[in-house]
Design a protein around this motif. Structure first.
Motif, short mmCIF file in Angstrom:
data_model
loop_
_atom_site.label_atom_id
_atom_site.label_comp_id
_atom_site.label_asym_id
_atom_site.label_seq_id
_atom_site.Cartn_x
_atom_site.Cartn_y
_atom_site.Cartn_z
N GLN A 40 1.32 10.05 -2.42
CA GLN A 40 0.82 10.87 -1.42
C GLN A 40 2.07 11.16 -0.35
O GLN A 40 1.82 11.93 0.53
CB GLN A 40 -0.07 9.98 -0.47
CG GLN A 40 -1.41 9.92 -1.15
CD GLN A 40 -2.51 8.98 -0.59
OE1 GLN A 40 -2.42 8.78 0.78
NE2 GLN A 40 -3.42 8.71 -1.17
N TRP A 41 3.16 10.66 -0.58
CA TRP A 41 4.15 10.81 0.42
C TRP A 41 5.00 11.85 0.03
O TRP A 41 5.40 12.41 -1.07
CB TRP A 41 5.28 9.57 0.39
CG TRP A 41 6.57 9.69 0.92
CD1 TRP A 41 7.82 10.06 0.17
CD2 TRP A 41 6.67 9.86 2.25
NE1 TRP A 41 8.66 10.08 1.16
CE2 TRP A 41 7.93 10.29 2.40
CE3 TRP A 41 6.16 9.95 3.42
CZ2 TRP A 41 8.86 10.36 3.78
CZ3 TRP A 41 6.51 10.10 4.64
CH2 TRP A 41 7.91 10.47 4.74
N ILE A 95 -0.34 3.69 7.78
CA ILE A 95 -0.96 2.83 6.98
C ILE A 95 -1.11 1.40 7.57
O ILE A 95 -2.17 0.57 7.20
CB ILE A 95 0.23 2.42 5.72
CG1 ILE A 95 0.27 3.79 5.05
CG2 ILE A 95 -0.19 1.30 4.80
CD1 ILE A 95 1.24 3.90 3.75
N SER A 151 1.84 1.95 -3.53
CA SER A 151 0.57 2.26 -4.45
C SER A 151 0.27 3.64 -4.08
O SER A 151 -0.50 4.23 -4.85
CB SER A 151 -0.48 1.27 -4.26
OG SER A 151 -1.12 1.20 -2.92
N ARG A 152 0.81 4.15 -2.72
CA ARG A 152 0.31 5.46 -2.50
C ARG A 152 1.28 6.49 -2.20
O ARG A 152 1.35 7.54 -1.68
CB ARG A 152 -0.41 5.42 -0.96
CG ARG A 152 -1.64 4.53 -1.09
CD ARG A 152 -2.64 5.07 -0.14
NE ARG A 152 -4.02 4.17 -0.51
CZ ARG A 152 -4.89 4.14 0.52
NH1 ARG A 152 -4.80 4.76 1.89
NH2 ARG A 152 -5.99 3.46 0.21
N SER A 153 2.46 5.87 -3.05
CA SER A 153 3.88 6.59 -2.69
C SER A 153 3.60 8.31 -3.27
O SER A 153 4.28 9.18 -2.85
CB SER A 153 4.85 6.18 -3.33
OG SER A 153 4.68 6.06 -4.96
N ARG A 184 0.85 -1.10 0.15
CA ARG A 184 0.11 0.06 0.15
C ARG A 184 1.10 1.20 0.10
O ARG A 184 0.50 2.27 -0.64
CB ARG A 184 -1.01 0.08 1.31
CG ARG A 184 -2.05 1.10 1.09
CD ARG A 184 -3.13 1.04 2.02
NE ARG A 184 -4.17 -0.08 1.74
CZ ARG A 184 -5.39 -0.05 2.33
NH1 ARG A 184 -5.43 0.65 3.20
NH2 ARG A 184 -6.09 -0.90 2.01
#
Lengths: 166, 267
Positions: A44-45, A58, A40-42, A37
């Motif tokens: 947002q990092w 997470i 896949s959400r990098s 996850r």
């Protein structure tokens, strides 16, 4: 997101997951889901942010999803972790396994906060950020968790799992 | 300056190094005057030490390859050691497998019926297996999981008692968070058996299978069996065989089974 930094967080993620869910395979599955996850959400990092709090956050959300899932439990069951039907004897000394059993007797929300603070040495603010709760809630869960764990280890209260409700 | 009062939160903050430097002396003075609080704080500190000591070994373990790969290279397909949850289709597949196994058993029984006493038959499809099959077949049923619902509990009890030829009551599991949905009558090895179904707030279903065809002379204690995705606790009490089945973890199921056992014992 930097894979070296991510790799550096892995041992702690695994330690926390193990303490949180007890079962080794289930804990590593949780870590794996967290990594998937995270990638896949990098997007947002934000570089320069608190990677540890982000990853623990997470993992926390995944764990909540797991607990809410109405279908089958995912934890494999080891025959030796069964305590049934009545456990009458309590020894005075802390034995191997008692700590894990006692931890399992805490409500999940208290266990999570206690582990993040005491085991992972995260600051209250980081914990609040990771779990998405106010700092006052972190502190009250911490206080209740510590006190409950103390009483369980003392043998003053049975851990929730061992209690037989009639 | 008069020391400020010290709160519970201050004690924890003191332990965790979160207390502002200027307040540490207040807490230390408080602890010196309050041995009970000092004792408690000591217990919290040893908890922390014990936790670290106990779980630090995880940090030293070599990283599983699948995790290291995933951290280093996103998007690489990683084989799981096992899937995180059993999808519904796999449950159905397992159910189908169990049903086929049962049909095989029935065919065998029909083929060799002339040779067999009832004990052989009971052996052929053991209680736990029968119960697990009934669980996987009926518990996923959305529209009609039971024949008679709990809002007609009196009728349910009367009907099942009559068909089984003995008084039978579903235990009350409300205190454990499980409410009765209802029950149904099923074919057992030699006669009818009853199935009661319960669910909790999250929709998790649990079934209690009650057979009255036990011919084994002795009672048994709790037995545990794992049938595919279903955990089963079962025991024999006189002519009754009970089996509690659910796809929940063994410890939790044990807790419910204990309550069921107690209620049936003290009815």
């Amino acid at each position: 997101m930097d894979s070296a930094a991510l790799l550096g967080e892995l041992p702690r993620l695994r330690r926390y997951a193990r303490a949180l869910v007890r079962d080794r395979a289930a804990a590593d599955d949780l870590v794996q889901d967290t990594l998937e996850r995270a990638w896949s959400r990098s997007a947002q990092w934000r570089p320069g942010g608190d990677l540890r709090a982000w990853l623990f956050g997470i993992m926390h959300n995944l764990r909540i999803d797991q607990l809410r899932r109405p279908e089958l439990a995912t934890l494999p069951i080891a025959d030796d972790d069964l305590e049934v039907p009545i456990r009458a004897t309590q020894s005075d000394r802390l034995e191997v396994g008692d700590l894990e059993a006692a931890l399992a007797g805490l409500p999940e929300e208290q266990r999570a906060v206690l582990l993040l603070v005491a085991l992972e040495e995260m600051r209250y603010e980081q914990v609040a950020h990771a779990l998405g709760i106010p700092i006052g809630t972190v502190m009250s869960r911490l206080a209740r968790g510590r006190e409950r764990l103390r009483l369980i280890l003392e043998g003053s209260v049975p851990s929730a799992k061992l209690r037989v409700v009639r | 300056m008069k020391p400020q009062t010290v709160s519970e939160a201050d004690l924890h903050a003191y332990l965790d190094g979160e207390l502002p430097e200027g307040r540490r002396a207040d807490v230390e003075a408080y602890l010196a005057a309050q041995p009970a609080a000092a004792e408690r704080l000591k217990a919290y500190r040893s908890q922390r030490d014990a936790l670290r000591q106990h779980f630090d070994r995880v940090v030293d373990e070599p990283l599983p390859a699948r995790l290291r790969q995933l951290a280093e290279a996103p998007g690489v397909a990683v084989d799981r050691e096992k899937p995180p949850l059993l999808a519904r289709w796999s449950v159905q597949r397992i159910a189908a497998g169990l049903v086929i196994a049962l049909l095989g058993g029935v065919a065998g029984w029909l083929g060799h019926g002339q040779y067999q006493g009832s004990e052989r038959v009971a052996q052929m499809t053991p209680l736990a297996r029968q119960a697990a099959i009934a669980h996987v077949v009926y518990s996923p049923d959305v529209r009609r999981p039971v024949e008679v619902t709990a809002d007609q509990e009196d009728q349910l009890v009367k009907w099942l008692s009559k068909r089984l030829g003995t008084a039978i009551n579903p235990p009350k599991l409300g205190a454990l968070g499980y409410e009765l949905i209802g029950g149904r009558l099923l074919p057992g090895n030699t006669g009818p058996v009853a199935q009661f179904m319960y669910h909790d707030g999250s929709g998790q279903r649990l079934t209690l299978y009650v057979s009255t065809e036990n011919t084994v002379s002795h009672d048994t204690g709790f037995r545990f069996s794992r049938e595919g995705p279903v955990n089963v606790f079962y025991w024999v009490d006189g002519k009754f065989g009970y089996a509690l089945s659910a796809g929940i973890d063994k410890g939790e199921l044990a807790r419910v089974a204990t309550a069921v056992y107690d209620q049936l014992e003290h009815k």
